[in-house]
Motif scaffolding. Sequence first.
Motif, mmCIF file in Angstrom:
data_model
loop_
_atom_site.group_PDB
_atom_site.id
_atom_site.type_symbol
_atom_site.label_atom_id
_atom_site.label_comp_id
_atom_site.label_asym_id
_atom_site.label_seq_id
_atom_site.Cartn_x
_atom_site.Cartn_y
_atom_site.Cartn_z
ATOM 1 N N SER A 1 0.686 -0.994 0.159
ATOM 2 C CA SER A 1 -0.104 0.034 0.153
ATOM 3 C C SER A 1 0.846 1.167 0.049
ATOM 4 O O SER A 1 1.695 1.466 0.866
ATOM 5 C CB SER A 1 -0.791 -0.114 1.176
ATOM 6 O OG SER A 1 -1.827 -1.287 1.392
ATOM 7 N N ARG B 1 1.212 5.244 0.365
ATOM 8 C CA ARG B 1 0.581 6.396 1.128
ATOM 9 C C ARG B 1 1.258 7.929 0.913
ATOM 10 O O ARG B 1 1.043 8.668 1.567
ATOM 11 C CB ARG B 1 0.381 5.945 2.482
ATOM 12 C CG ARG B 1 -0.573 5.063 2.846
ATOM 13 C CD ARG B 1 -0.634 4.700 4.428
ATOM 14 N NE ARG B 1 -1.699 3.750 4.604
ATOM 15 C CZ ARG B 1 -1.143 2.268 4.642
ATOM 16 N NH1 ARG B 1 0.084 1.956 4.372
ATOM 17 N NH2 ARG B 1 -2.281 1.564 4.779
ATOM 18 N N SER C 1 -11.782 4.033 4.027
ATOM 19 C CA SER C 1 -12.204 5.478 4.738
ATOM 20 C C SER C 1 -12.938 6.464 4.164
ATOM 21 O O SER C 1 -13.645 7.057 4.450
ATOM 22 C CB SER C 1 -11.118 6.052 5.300
ATOM 23 O OG SER C 1 -9.711 5.919 4.798
ATOM 24 N N LYS D 1 4.294 -5.739 5.368
ATOM 25 C CA LYS D 1 3.909 -6.202 6.740
ATOM 26 C C LYS D 1 3.757 -7.663 6.972
ATOM 27 O O LYS D 1 3.576 -8.326 6.034
ATOM 28 C CB LYS D 1 2.276 -5.193 6.901
ATOM 29 C CG LYS D 1 2.448 -3.783 7.013
ATOM 30 C CD LYS D 1 1.211 -3.412 7.265
ATOM 31 C CE LYS D 1 1.275 -1.615 7.355
ATOM 32 N NZ LYS D 1 -0.031 -1.027 7.148
#
Length: 215
Positions: free
Chosen positions: A50, A52, A162, A204
């Motif tokens: 991901s 960001r 979100s 992660k």
Amino acid sequence: MKQIFILLPLLALALVGCNPTPKNNATQQPNQSTQPLNNEVIDAIMARRSIRQYHATPVSRDTVMQIMTCGINAANGQNKQSWEVRIIDNPEKMQLIQDLMVAGNPTLQPDMVRGCMHGAPVMTFIARDLGYDFSAYDCGLLAGNMMLAAQSLGVGTICLGSPVRFINDAQNSAEILSILGFSEGYELCLCVGMGYANEAPAAKPRDINKVQFVD
Ligand SMILES: Cc1cc2nc3c(=O)[nH]c(=O)nc-3n(C[C@H](O)[C@H](O)[C@H](O)COP(=O)(O)O)c2cc1C
């Protein structure tokens, strides 16, 4: 007989080289593969992260459409293609959507609402057909294909929940959704941001113990 003398050492070597599946006491580890990565699809899957932080460099519409073509070729229930996608790559339009999201969520920190898109220069808004009970899965698979196709083309992505909340729960959600223009009976359920990555985050940890053979 001669062949046995050749085969036995080879078999022993193969067994020594085997990396058994971790058992329950194994700790979580970063993305592990028991095999060397020598396959472009697997490489893309294992390298995707991901993103960001993005460069402002726009992604060409040709590239975006290539990514979307891979997206819509995802497996989907009964080939109903129970999704609709709206793409915003115009900075002014992106700003307008973010301003409306901030205005529509007065109890939330404006920076948090605005920042939820992480500055991705292209935002795809994915809506699901409320008339099909598997449509959320279809949209997830579409997004998965998009992210892997983007990865293979050197484009970074982030899957986002979100903005969905900030739009669907906004006091002015009807106004925002009217800009996106989904068909009647569709509900915004996922976003995927895209752009050229300005960071290279580490993987992660993943827990392979959640995957078990049933013997
Ligand atoms: C359905 C879904 C919703 C997500 N929503 C957000 C989000 O709102 N904000 C965010 O920063 N990341 C979001 N993510 C990204 C996850 O945090 C990320 O995929 C996860 O931490 C694993 O990291 P990786 O993608 O780098 O492997 C979302 C991912 C998924 C699949």
